[in-house]
Design a protein around this motif. Structure first.
Motif, PDB file in Angstrom:
ATOM      1  N   GLN A  76       0.831  -1.213   0.000  1.00 12.81           N
ATOM      2  CA  GLN A  76       0.000   0.000   0.000  1.00 12.81           C
ATOM      3  C   GLN A  76       0.859   1.253   0.000  1.00 12.81           C
ATOM      4  N   ASP A  77       1.979   1.194   0.720  1.00 16.08           N
ATOM      5  CA  ASP A  77       2.870   2.350   0.777  1.00 16.08           C
ATOM      6  C   ASP A  77       3.350   2.711  -0.633  1.00 16.08           C
TER       7      ASP A  77
ATOM      8  N   TYR B 266       0.453   4.121  -2.821  1.00 11.57           N
ATOM      9  CA  TYR B 266       0.182   5.509  -2.445  1.00 11.57           C
ATOM     10  C   TYR B 266       1.236   6.445  -3.038  1.00 11.57           C
TER      11      TYR B 266
ATOM     12  N   ASP C 239       0.794   6.736  -6.840  1.00 10.78           N
ATOM     13  CA  ASP C 239      -0.308   7.662  -7.093  1.00 10.78           C
ATOM     14  C   ASP C 239      -0.885   7.555  -8.516  1.00 10.78           C
TER      15      ASP C 239
ATOM     16  N   SER D 282      -5.652   2.709  -8.389  1.00 14.55           N
ATOM     17  CA  SER D 282      -6.338   2.568  -7.105  1.00 14.55           C
ATOM     18  C   SER D 282      -6.999   1.196  -7.068  1.00 14.55           C
TER      19      SER D 282
ATOM     20  N   ASN E  12      -1.847   2.380   6.162  1.00 15.07           N
ATOM     21  CA  ASN E  12      -1.852   3.792   6.527  1.00 15.07           C
ATOM     22  C   ASN E  12      -3.259   4.359   6.294  1.00 15.07           C
ATOM     23  N   PRO E  13      -3.923   4.863   7.352  1.00 12.96           N
ATOM     24  CA  PRO E  13      -5.310   5.338   7.167  1.00 12.96           C
ATOM     25  C   PRO E  13      -5.443   6.391   6.059  1.00 12.96           C
ATOM     26  N   GLN E  14      -4.381   7.136   5.810  1.00  7.97           N
ATOM     27  CA  GLN E  14      -4.462   8.166   4.752  1.00  7.97           C
ATOM     28  C   GLN E  14      -4.639   7.570   3.369  1.00  7.97           C
ATOM     29  N   GLY E  15      -4.263   6.297   3.230  1.00 10.49           N
ATOM     30  CA  GLY E  15      -4.329   5.674   1.915  1.00 10.49           C
ATOM     31  C   GLY E  15      -5.538   4.781   1.754  1.00 10.49           C
ATOM     32  N   CYS E  16      -6.471   4.890   2.704  1.00 10.64           N
ATOM     33  CA  CYS E  16      -7.581   3.944   2.699  1.00 10.64           C
ATOM     34  C   CYS E  16      -8.899   4.688   2.917  1.00 10.64           C
ATOM     35  N   GLN E  17      -9.921   4.379   2.132  1.00 16.65           N
ATOM     36  CA  GLN E  17     -11.210   5.062   2.262  1.00 16.65           C
ATOM     37  C   GLN E  17     -12.319   4.018   2.357  1.00 16.65           C
TER      38      GLN E  17
ATOM     39  N   ARG F  32      -5.160   5.107  -3.706  1.00 17.80           N
ATOM     40  CA  ARG F  32      -5.866   4.703  -2.480  1.00 17.80           C
ATOM     41  C   ARG F  32      -6.482   3.323  -2.625  1.00 17.80           C
TER      42      ARG F  32
END
Ligand code: ATP
Ligand code: MG
Length: 302
Positions: free
Chosen positions: A61-62, A65, A68, A71, A96-101, A130
């Motif tokens: 995931q890192d 992200y 970019d 997705s 990482n919560p920033q990369g997940c919705q 993401r």
């Protein structure tokens, strides 16, 4: 964690549950109690495998992200108490919560009912880089709406457009939509957590008996349980009609939560492994810029 080994394990464990051509799919051939050779006493080993998988997922995931570009959209569908929430919680615990919705879709609001059935989920698609998770999705439109056609009557679709062909038309729309997503860099993976009716009963009773679980019980869940066979037919047809190579369904045994989580994690790792995301490459020009920035920082610090 050895990434190569992690990817190999992910493929091996998840591929038997993957349906990428639904034409001959029969739900009765999938056993909700299957644990893929892990016995009850192997539970600690399965938990360890999940922990390693979660590390691999975080590393992939890192890169996704940072790159970019691509997705990933993960869609979860299941009967009540099949463990969607807990699978999502555990599998995504390392990312990482920033990369997940994550989005949950319940009965549509009046505003949502004023639009076509793909509108509300389209607004929630993951951004580049993401991982997006749909806890229920537009698939409800061929599941709960199919089992309860009275819902269709509330959908404000012009009556002359509501014909016997509406379900086939919805499958068409969904296949086209997912093909469109795939062509535009959204990798789609779909999970049906396949629970047995007996295990659902056990879980409902646990929700009623344990005060900490009372909040999870909704009386309406019992009414839906009464329509079990209709739901199973709707799920089977949905998978037959919408499992494709680009947007496969995973039919995941859901009677043992520890196994469900492991298979979901491995399937997600497999999808990310196929993408093989890379950190953006730094070209000569950029390297020069970085060297100059470094030199300037050191000079100012002196
Ligand atoms: P929980 O595990 O908390 O029960 P849940 O996903 O079942 O989670 P609920 O609030 O119980 O959440 O229920 C959501 C309900 O909304 C489900 O019964 C589902 O079938 C219904 N729903 C979702 N999408 C639609 C739709 N498009 N049309 C009608 N009903 C829908
Ligand atoms: Mg519910």
């Amino acid at each position: 964690m050895n990434m190569k080994k992690a990817l190999k394990n992910a493929r091996r464990l998840s591929e038997r549950y993957r349906i990428d051509d639904g034409r001959r799919f029969k739900l009765e051939r999938s056993d909700p109690g299957d644990t893929g050779g892990f016995k009850s006493e192997d539970k600690p080993r399965a938990k360890e495998a999940l922990a390693t998988g979660i590390q691999a997922l975080a590393a992939l995931q890192d890169r996704l992200y940072a790159q970019d570009r691509w997705s990933v959209l993960l869609i979860f569908q299941a009967m009540d108490a099949a463990g969607k929430d807990s699978a999502i919680k555990h599998v995504m615990s390392g990312v990482n919560p920033q990369g997940c919705q994550v989005y949950s879709f319940k009965a549509p609001s009046p505003e949502e009912l004023d639009h076509d059935f793909l509108w509300r989920t389209t607004k929630c698609l993951p951004e580049c880089g993401r991982i997006g998770v749909f806890n229920r999705s537009y698939y409800e439109e061929v599941l709960v709406v199919r089992v309860h056609p009275e819902i269709l009557a509330c959908q404000k679709i012009p009556t002359e457009l509501v014909t016997k062909r509406i379900w086939d038309q919805r499958y068409d729309s969904i296949r086209d939509f997912e093909r469109h997503l795939t062509r535009n860099g959204v990798v789609v993976r779909k999970f049906f957590l396949h629970l047995s009716k007996d295990e659902q009963l056990r879980r409902f009773l646990a929700r009623l008996e344990n005060p900490d679980k009372n909040w999870k019980f909704a009386p309406a869940d019992v009414q839906e349980r009464d329509r079990w066979d209709d739901y199973m037919s709707a799920y089977e047809e949905m998978i037959r009609e919408t499992a494709t190579k680009d947007a496969p369904w995973y039919v995941i045994p859901a009677d043992n939560k520890w196994y469900t989580r492991l298979v979901v994690a491995e399937a997600v790792i497999d999808a990310l492994g196929d993408l093989d995301p890379e950190y953006p490459k730094v070209d000569k020009e950029k390297r020069k810029e970085l060297a100059a920035a470094r030199a300037a920082l050191i000079k100012k610090a002196k």
